[in-house]
Motif scaffolding. Sequence first.
Motif, PDB file in Angstrom:
ATOM      1  N   LEU B  32       0.858  -1.185   0.000  1.00  0.00           N
ATOM      2  CA  LEU B  32       0.000   0.000   0.000  1.00  0.00           C
ATOM      3  C   LEU B  32       0.889   1.229   0.000  1.00  0.00           C
ATOM      4  O   LEU B  32       1.893   1.295   0.700  1.00  0.00           O
ATOM      5  CB  LEU B  32      -0.911   0.000   1.230  1.00  0.00           C
ATOM      6  N   TYR B  33       0.499   2.226  -0.819  1.00  0.00           N
ATOM      7  CA  TYR B  33       1.304   3.430  -1.016  1.00  0.00           C
ATOM      8  C   TYR B  33       0.447   4.670  -0.793  1.00  0.00           C
ATOM      9  O   TYR B  33      -0.728   4.685  -1.152  1.00  0.00           O
ATOM     10  CB  TYR B  33       1.827   3.495  -2.459  1.00  0.00           C
ATOM     11  N   TRP B  34       1.051   5.691  -0.260  1.00  0.00           N
ATOM     12  CA  TRP B  34       0.436   7.014  -0.198  1.00  0.00           C
ATOM     13  C   TRP B  34       1.262   7.979  -1.056  1.00  0.00           C
ATOM     14  O   TRP B  34       2.494   8.006  -0.971  1.00  0.00           O
ATOM     15  CB  TRP B  34       0.382   7.544   1.226  1.00  0.00           C
ATOM     16  N   GLY B  40      -1.794  20.512 -10.676  1.00  0.00           N
ATOM     17  CA  GLY B  40      -0.961  20.659 -11.858  1.00  0.00           C
ATOM     18  C   GLY B  40       0.373  19.951 -11.796  1.00  0.00           C
ATOM     19  O   GLY B  40       1.246  20.188 -12.639  1.00  0.00           O
ATOM     20  N   GLN B  41       0.554  19.084 -10.816  1.00  0.00           N
ATOM     21  CA  GLN B  41       1.828  18.379 -10.673  1.00  0.00           C
ATOM     22  C   GLN B  41       1.615  16.871 -10.635  1.00  0.00           C
ATOM     23  O   GLN B  41       0.500  16.382 -10.518  1.00  0.00           O
ATOM     24  CB  GLN B  41       2.530  18.831  -9.394  1.00  0.00           C
ATOM     25  N   GLY B  42       2.713  16.148 -10.767  1.00  0.00           N
ATOM     26  CA  GLY B  42       2.653  14.703 -10.672  1.00  0.00           C
ATOM     27  C   GLY B  42       2.593  14.248  -9.226  1.00  0.00           C
ATOM     28  O   GLY B  42       2.977  14.979  -8.318  1.00  0.00           O
ATOM     29  N   PRO B  43       2.101  13.035  -9.000  1.00  0.00           N
ATOM     30  CA  PRO B  43       2.052  12.506  -7.634  1.00  0.00           C
ATOM     31  C   PRO B  43       3.455  12.395  -7.036  1.00  0.00           C
ATOM     32  O   PRO B  43       4.393  11.992  -7.717  1.00  0.00           O
ATOM     33  CB  PRO B  43       1.414  11.127  -7.816  1.00  0.00           C
ATOM     34  N   GLU B  44       3.551  12.733  -5.754  1.00  0.00           N
ATOM     35  CA  GLU B  44       4.822  12.612  -5.018  1.00  0.00           C
ATOM     36  C   GLU B  44       4.691  11.520  -3.966  1.00  0.00           C
ATOM     37  O   GLU B  44       3.738  11.512  -3.197  1.00  0.00           O
ATOM     38  CB  GLU B  44       5.167  13.929  -4.324  1.00  0.00           C
TER      39      GLU B  44
END
Lengths: 111, 115
Positions: B32-34, B40-44
């Motif tokens: 599982l990831y958060w 306007g940005q990519g997931p971090e």
Amino acid sequence: QQQVKQSPQSLIVQKGGISIINCAYENTAFDYFPWYQQFPGKGPALLIAIRPDVSEKKEGRFTISFNKSAKQFSLHIMDSQPGDSATYFCAGQAAGNKLTFGGGTRVLVKP
Amino acid sequence: GAGVSQTPSNKVTEKGKYVELRCDPISGHTALYWYRQSLGQGPEFLIYFQGTGAADDSGLPNDRFFAVRPEGSVSTLKIQRTERGDSAVYLCASSLVAPNTGELFFGEGSRLTVL
């Protein structure tokens, strides 16, 4: 540190045209390069992916081209359709788990 | 459920308050990831769990952020003393195993607005 640089930030293409999105990475430990598609209000969904030992991968209208020596890869969307209008993210993954995403490209396909 | 479920879908809070965001992964997914996605940005990347333990929490921005997964299924992301800069969409993803080449399945996210 932005390890994956993506361009352009946005593009507009006519229906039936070709959409091209480019990515460059810095981390040579990346060994898996997926592209994710995201519609407004939704989470990203895997579109297509490539490993660095392959120079090209095609799935339907979507093709990834990979240049390991240049540390660049690109997504080509052939015969673009209005339903392809979305934001596309390239990513790199090192051995393990976490993906490092590019900044995204918003694609608008005009009918 | 059929997919990753996140609640609440929207959360508006005041600066300094405490918030909890919940993620219910796809049944049987051990990883599982958060992630956090600003406009306007990519997931971090924030944190990754393999089973009950946090295998990698290197993306948590500071000690105001904490996440748990006590039974290896549902996870809760906890943010203390919220700041306006915490405003973002918090995405949860799951996968069968820690993917080296595997697919992450994302939820629709929890949009957090800190006033």
